[in-house]
Design a protein around this motif. Sequence first.
Motif, short mmCIF file in Angstrom:
data_model
loop_
_atom_site.label_atom_id
_atom_site.label_comp_id
_atom_site.label_asym_id
_atom_site.label_seq_id
_atom_site.Cartn_x
_atom_site.Cartn_y
_atom_site.Cartn_z
N UNK A 48 43.70 41.59 45.91
CA UNK A 48 42.86 40.41 45.66
C UNK A 48 41.44 40.62 46.15
N UNK A 49 41.28 41.34 47.26
CA UNK A 49 39.92 41.66 47.74
C UNK A 49 39.18 42.53 46.73
N UNK A 53 35.77 41.62 44.71
CA UNK A 53 34.61 42.50 44.75
C UNK A 53 34.15 42.87 43.34
N UNK A 54 35.06 42.94 42.40
CA UNK A 54 34.72 43.24 41.01
C UNK A 54 34.41 41.97 40.21
N UNK A 55 34.43 40.82 40.90
CA UNK A 55 34.16 39.51 40.29
C UNK A 55 35.14 39.20 39.15
N UNK A 56 36.41 39.43 39.43
CA UNK A 56 37.47 39.11 38.48
C UNK A 56 38.23 37.92 39.04
N UNK A 57 38.30 36.82 38.32
CA UNK A 57 39.04 35.65 38.85
C UNK A 57 40.54 35.94 38.94
N UNK A 58 41.14 35.61 40.08
CA UNK A 58 42.56 35.89 40.28
C UNK A 58 43.43 34.66 40.40
#
Length: 78
Positions: A48-49, A53-58
């Motif tokens: 999740x970190x 950091x890659x700006x991907x919504x989780x």
Amino acid sequence: MYLAVGVAMWWPAVVVSVVLLVVGHRKGRQAAATYADLVESVFDVHGTDLAEALRIPTGDSLTPPVGHVISERLRKGT
């Protein structure tokens, strides 16, 4: 190298080369498996970190589609 020496000059070097080849192959595969396990564990803990950091919504958890997006971004166009 030992194999070349064994064939050309000294036959016990052939035995040494075969033993080194087998041991090196086993140790290399063992090291690769250990490294793969470590990478998988790090991703399990910090996935999740990495997505943040890659700006991907989780959302609340890391799902297979999010994992595919991460993989696509980290492949560098391959």
